[in-house]
Design a protein around this motif. Structure first.
Motif, PDB file in Angstrom:
ATOM      1  N   LEU A 181      48.849  27.555  34.934  1.00 23.46           N
ATOM      2  CA  LEU A 181      49.745  28.123  35.955  1.00 23.46           C
ATOM      3  C   LEU A 181      50.824  27.130  36.394  1.00 23.46           C
ATOM      4  O   LEU A 181      52.012  27.472  36.431  1.00 23.46           O
ATOM      5  CB  LEU A 181      48.912  28.586  37.161  1.00 23.46           C
ATOM      6  CG  LEU A 181      49.696  29.200  38.311  1.00 23.46           C
ATOM      7  CD1 LEU A 181      50.384  30.484  37.850  1.00 23.46           C
ATOM      8  CD2 LEU A 181      48.759  29.503  39.490  1.00 23.46           C
ATOM      9  N   THR A 185      51.970  37.327  39.756  1.00 25.67           N
ATOM     10  CA  THR A 185      50.536  37.537  39.952  1.00 25.67           C
ATOM     11  C   THR A 185      50.293  38.802  40.758  1.00 25.67           C
ATOM     12  O   THR A 185      51.130  39.217  41.560  1.00 25.67           O
ATOM     13  CB  THR A 185      49.881  36.353  40.694  1.00 25.67           C
ATOM     14  OG1 THR A 185      50.434  36.271  42.008  1.00 25.67           O
ATOM     15  CG2 THR A 185      50.104  35.050  39.961  1.00 25.67           C
ATOM     16  N   THR A 226      46.248  31.782  43.917  1.00 24.04           N
ATOM     17  CA  THR A 226      46.661  33.082  43.357  1.00 24.04           C
ATOM     18  C   THR A 226      45.835  34.242  43.906  1.00 24.04           C
ATOM     19  O   THR A 226      46.163  35.398  43.660  1.00 24.04           O
ATOM     20  CB  THR A 226      46.538  33.079  41.821  1.00 24.04           C
ATOM     21  OG1 THR A 226      45.168  32.823  41.460  1.00 24.04           O
ATOM     22  CG2 THR A 226      47.437  32.010  41.214  1.00 24.04           C
ATOM     23  N   SER A 278      42.726  37.742  39.956  1.00 22.04           N
ATOM     24  CA  SER A 278      44.186  37.877  39.854  1.00 22.04           C
ATOM     25  C   SER A 278      44.599  38.158  38.420  1.00 22.04           C
ATOM     26  O   SER A 278      43.998  37.631  37.481  1.00 22.04           O
ATOM     27  CB  SER A 278      44.877  36.589  40.326  1.00 22.04           C
ATOM     28  OG  SER A 278      44.614  36.346  41.677  1.00 22.04           O
ATOM     29  N   ILE A 332      47.530  37.306  36.158  1.00 23.32           N
ATOM     30  CA  ILE A 332      48.652  36.360  36.133  1.00 23.32           C
ATOM     31  C   ILE A 332      49.404  36.545  34.820  1.00 23.32           C
ATOM     32  O   ILE A 332      48.830  36.387  33.745  1.00 23.32           O
ATOM     33  CB  ILE A 332      48.167  34.905  36.245  1.00 23.32           C
ATOM     34  CG1 ILE A 332      47.197  34.746  37.424  1.00 23.32           C
ATOM     35  CG2 ILE A 332      49.355  33.965  36.393  1.00 23.32           C
ATOM     36  CD1 ILE A 332      46.558  33.370  37.491  1.00 23.32           C
TER      37      ILE A 332
END
Length: 518
Positions: A263, A276, A320, A489, A491
């Protein structure tokens, strides 16, 4: 005509020609997949990658919105009879299949007969052939209306029809099947049509020029689903680092499932956008209430107050995800004030409750694994925090398959665990509730709660269901059979040459509504 006017006219003609040329230029986007798809038959021989691709090709009568509510898709409207048994789907006019044929009630009946053939092995066959959503009869009312009659009222029926792993119960044209009745390829109504599947390498889709969109804005798998990109190629790249490198080099434009460990690098990368969204998966610490230590609810509550769950969530998800201590996902339409109530981090209270429960520092064994890094890291943080409150947790790190077997048998004292997404709160509660004697994997054995869960599956009125879920929330927190940490999450990282790409709660890529800039 003067020279100046002639030049202006000539330049204008060139500009118009240029615009026309640009409008005709073909656009294409490549999307990374961590594995090849398994088939193109909706909800049959499938996995998450298969679902993600197939949902671009086919559409069902209904679909999930971003908040997991169900909305019409191929249906113009859905009417429910007064007795709660019969759903009438009125089809949208003007919808065409990829072969140009118009959508009719006969297509719905034909597709349903295929799905409900046991030999098809459709993912949701058992959900509609027995249980609360059992379909007793399907009938054609007229060319544009189909009725589904259930054996009993079910609040879950439409959600079952929209289920992503069921291929959204996507409607297929007869041309999807060979002369012998076997499935050939999907001829659906979606914004993209299948162009080529080169197994092990890629799946290529082409924009369907005859697509008939809804007028509502894009909302999950519902709403407007217009394709703006001429060709979308899903490219198989099994290695996460290789997929990341492909995005950075421009070999692919979308990486829909970025690992959280990448990330920071992706956020700093030039030309890359990271997006996200909260999903409906759930991370939690399971507490075995049959165990002598956790049989006393005061000890379960002591542990809840001994752990700074918000700090754990922030650390293991790199910000996130947000803490959620309710079984109802944060993005659910049924997530309200009772569900959002935080659990207070209070080590002093934890010590007091543990002492009242008669806890004297005996070891508590928490099972975890390293396959899911965030789950393992959560266990490590919890161990350290609990120690400060005088609670002695020992970690037992094992293979995921072994842990899953222990979970199924209820053979553990405490466990760091992940639940996959359930898109209806009834199913969220049901996934961990039930009698341990016959279903040892169940975490919450409360007969009164089970009755309310079953009731919530039969009531369609949203306000009445909300009351039930709020009551269940209070009962769950009173019993506290597990500590819910957060919902996961989705992402995604993608090229800044695209606009309109968004992550969402289902964690699946959506290439409709996405444009190539310029």
């Amino acid at each position: 005509m003067t020279y100046a006017k002639g030049l202006t006219g000539f330049a204008l003609a060139l500009a118009v020609a240029g615009v026309a040329g640009a409008a005709q230029a073909e656009t294409s986007v490549k999307v990374a997949l961590n594995a090849d798809i398994r088939s193109t038959y909706p909800g049959v021989n499938r996995d998450a990658n298969t679902d993600g691709v197939v949902h671009h090709i086919v559409e069902g009568l209904v679909a999930f919105r971003e908040n997991s509510e169900v909305a019409p898709l191929l249906a113009e409207k859905v009417d429910l009879s007064a007795d709660g048994l019969t759903y009438s789907f009125t089809l949208r006019k003007g919808v065409k299949f990829h072969n140009g044929a118009p959508l009719t009630a006969d297509d719905v009946l034909f597709t349903w007969s295929k799905y409900m053939d046991k030999d098809t092995k459709w993912r949701c066959f058992s959900d509609f052939s027995k249980g609360i959503s059992k379909v007793a009869n399907v009938a054609k009312k007229d060319d544009m209306t189909v009725t589904f009659t259930l054996e009993q009222p079910s609040a879950l029926f439409l959600g079952q029809m929209a289920r992503i792993d069921c291929g959204g119960t996507g409607i297929l044209h007869k041309d999807s099947f060979a002369a012998d009745g076997s499935f050939d390829k999907p001829v659906g109504t979606g914004p993209y049509k299948l162009a080529e599947w080169k197994k092990g390498e890629y799946v290529e889709l082409e924009k369907f020029a005859g697509y008939s969109p809804r007028t509502e804005k894009r909302d999950g798998y519902a709403g407007e689903r217009v394709a703006h990109i001429d060709k979308v190629r899903f490219v198989v790249i099994p290695d996460g680092s290789a997929a990341k490198a492909a995005l950075l080099s421009g070999s692919v434009e979308v990486l829909p499932d970025l690992d959280v460990s990448h990330l920071k690098e992706m956020k700093a990368a030039k030309g890359v956008v990271v997006d996200t969204a909260t999903t409906m998966g759930l991370s939690a610490f399971l507490l075995q209430t049959k165990d002598p230590v956790f049989a006393d609810v005061r000890m379960r509550k002591a542990l809840a107050h001994a752990i700074d769950m918000a700090a754990i969530v922030d650390a293991v998800t790199l910000g996130t995800a947000k803490p959620n201590h309710s079984p109802v996902p944060v993005v659910s339409a049924y997530y309200g004030k009772p569900q959002g109530e935080p659990v207070k981090y209070d080590p002093a209270l934890a010590k007091k409750l543990a002492a009242e429960a008669g806890y004297k520092g005996e070891p508590i064994k928490m099972v975890t694994n390293k396959r899911y890094a965030a789950s393992f890291d959560s266990a490590v943080f919890a161990q350290a925090m609990a120690k400060d409150a005088g609670i002695n947790i020992e970690l037992e790190v094992i293979e995921w398959a072994t842990q899953l077997d222990m979970y199924l048998k209820g053979n553990y004292q405490m466990m760091s665990f992940l639940y996959s997404a359930r898109l209806d709160p009834s199913l969220s509660f049901d996934m961990f509730s039930g009698p341990k004697e016959t279903q040892p994997r169940k975490v919450w054995d409360n007969p009164e709660a089970q009755k309310l869960i079953e009731k919530s599956m039969a009531i369609s009125d949203k306000a009445e269901r909300q009351k039930l879920f709020d009551t269940l929330e209070g009962m769950f927190r009173a019993d506290l059979p597990m500590l819910v940490l957060y919902n996961g999450s989705d992402i995604a990282a993608y090229s800044d040459k695209l606009e309109g790409y968004k992550s969402w709660m289902a964690g699946q890529p959506r290439l409709w509504g996405v444009k190539v800039k310029g």
